[in-house]
Design a protein around this motif. Structure first.
Motif, PDB file in Angstrom:
ATOM      1  N   HIS A 232      10.772   2.886   9.612  1.00  0.00           N
ATOM      2  CA  HIS A 232      10.390   2.346  10.922  1.00  0.00           C
ATOM      3  C   HIS A 232      10.259   3.484  11.932  1.00  0.00           C
ATOM      4  N   HIS A 233       9.394   3.313  12.881  1.00  0.00           N
ATOM      5  CA  HIS A 233       9.146   4.268  13.964  1.00  0.00           C
ATOM      6  C   HIS A 233       8.432   5.536  13.501  1.00  0.00           C
ATOM      7  N   HIS A 234       8.101   5.628  12.225  1.00  0.00           N
ATOM      8  CA  HIS A 234       7.299   6.752  11.742  1.00  0.00           C
ATOM      9  C   HIS A 234       5.844   6.474  12.137  1.00  0.00           C
ATOM     10  N   PRO A 235       5.085   7.479  12.535  1.00  0.00           N
ATOM     11  CA  PRO A 235       3.709   7.234  12.960  1.00  0.00           C
ATOM     12  C   PRO A 235       2.826   6.573  11.904  1.00  0.00           C
ATOM     13  N   ARG A 236       3.158   6.749  10.643  1.00  0.00           N
ATOM     14  CA  ARG A 236       2.331   6.167   9.578  1.00  0.00           C
ATOM     15  C   ARG A 236       2.914   4.872   9.015  1.00  0.00           C
ATOM     16  N   PHE A 237       4.004   4.395   9.592  1.00  0.00           N
ATOM     17  CA  PHE A 237       4.593   3.132   9.144  1.00  0.00           C
ATOM     18  C   PHE A 237       3.611   1.994   9.416  1.00  0.00           C
ATOM     19  N   ASP A 238       3.511   1.073   8.470  1.00  0.00           N
ATOM     20  CA  ASP A 238       2.682  -0.112   8.650  1.00  0.00           C
ATOM     21  C   ASP A 238       3.380  -1.251   7.925  1.00  0.00           C
ATOM     22  N   PHE A 239       3.147  -2.465   8.355  1.00  0.00           N
ATOM     23  CA  PHE A 239       3.758  -3.599   7.684  1.00  0.00           C
ATOM     24  C   PHE A 239       2.688  -4.632   7.380  1.00  0.00           C
ATOM     25  N   ASP A 240       3.029  -5.530   6.486  1.00  0.00           N
ATOM     26  CA  ASP A 240       2.110  -6.590   6.097  1.00  0.00           C
ATOM     27  C   ASP A 240       2.139  -7.647   7.193  1.00  0.00           C
ATOM     28  N   GLU A 241       1.055  -7.777   7.925  1.00  0.00           N
ATOM     29  CA  GLU A 241       1.020  -8.664   9.087  1.00  0.00           C
ATOM     30  C   GLU A 241       1.161 -10.136   8.730  1.00  0.00           C
ATOM     31  N   ILE A 242       1.024 -10.489   7.462  1.00  0.00           N
ATOM     32  CA  ILE A 242       1.248 -11.879   7.058  1.00  0.00           C
ATOM     33  C   ILE A 242       2.687 -12.280   7.359  1.00  0.00           C
ATOM     34  N   ALA A 243       3.575 -11.307   7.476  1.00  0.00           N
ATOM     35  CA  ALA A 243       4.977 -11.598   7.817  1.00  0.00           C
ATOM     36  C   ALA A 243       5.079 -12.272   9.182  1.00  0.00           C
TER      37      ALA A 243
ATOM     38  N   ASN B 145       0.849  -1.181   0.000  1.00  0.00           N
ATOM     39  CA  ASN B 145       0.000   0.000   0.000  1.00  0.00           C
ATOM     40  C   ASN B 145       0.894   1.244   0.000  1.00  0.00           C
ATOM     41  N   ASP B 146       0.745   2.125  -1.001  1.00  0.00           N
ATOM     42  CA  ASP B 146       1.599   3.312  -1.119  1.00  0.00           C
ATOM     43  C   ASP B 146       1.492   4.239   0.086  1.00  0.00           C
ATOM     44  N   ASN B 147       0.414   4.162   0.825  1.00  0.00           N
ATOM     45  CA  ASN B 147       0.236   5.043   1.983  1.00  0.00           C
ATOM     46  C   ASN B 147       1.005   4.567   3.212  1.00  0.00           C
ATOM     47  N   THR B 148       1.742   3.471   3.093  1.00  0.00           N
ATOM     48  CA  THR B 148       2.456   2.930   4.258  1.00  0.00           C
ATOM     49  C   THR B 148       3.969   2.901   4.071  1.00  0.00           C
ATOM     50  N   HIS B 149       4.486   3.447   2.998  1.00  0.00           N
ATOM     51  CA  HIS B 149       5.925   3.393   2.748  1.00  0.00           C
ATOM     52  C   HIS B 149       6.648   4.499   3.532  1.00  0.00           C
TER      53      HIS B 149
END
Length: 76
Positions: A48-59, A41-45
């Motif tokens: 790390h530690h950025h408030p808008r950081f997100d990762f794919d939880e399938i990991a 998702n382009d809105n999550t790039h």
């Protein structure tokens, strides 16, 4: 049991991300590996530690499978 296909494995250049881990390997055998968690998702790039950081939880599931495969191999 082959948990991951060869296409799922990506080799990367060595980095200093785990330089202290080598000291553990002096005492006990082991390995260091990274699990990719990039969210497409382009809105999550964000870093790390950025408030808008997100990762794919399938990991998290993939990581669990990797550890189970390692333990299962050592047990049998």
């Amino acid at each position: 049991m082959n948990t991951f296909s060869e296409e799922a494995v990506v080799e990367f250049s060595p980095s200093m991300g785990a330089e202290d881990f080598s000291y553990f390997l002096l005492e006990k055998p082991g390995t260091y590996f990274k699990i990719g968690a990039r969210n497409e998702n382009d809105n999550t790039h964000f870093p790390h530690h950025h408030p808008r950081f997100d990762f794919d939880e399938i990991a998290l599931i993939d990581t669990g499978k990797a550890f189970i495969a390692i333990v299962s191999k050592d047990m049998f």
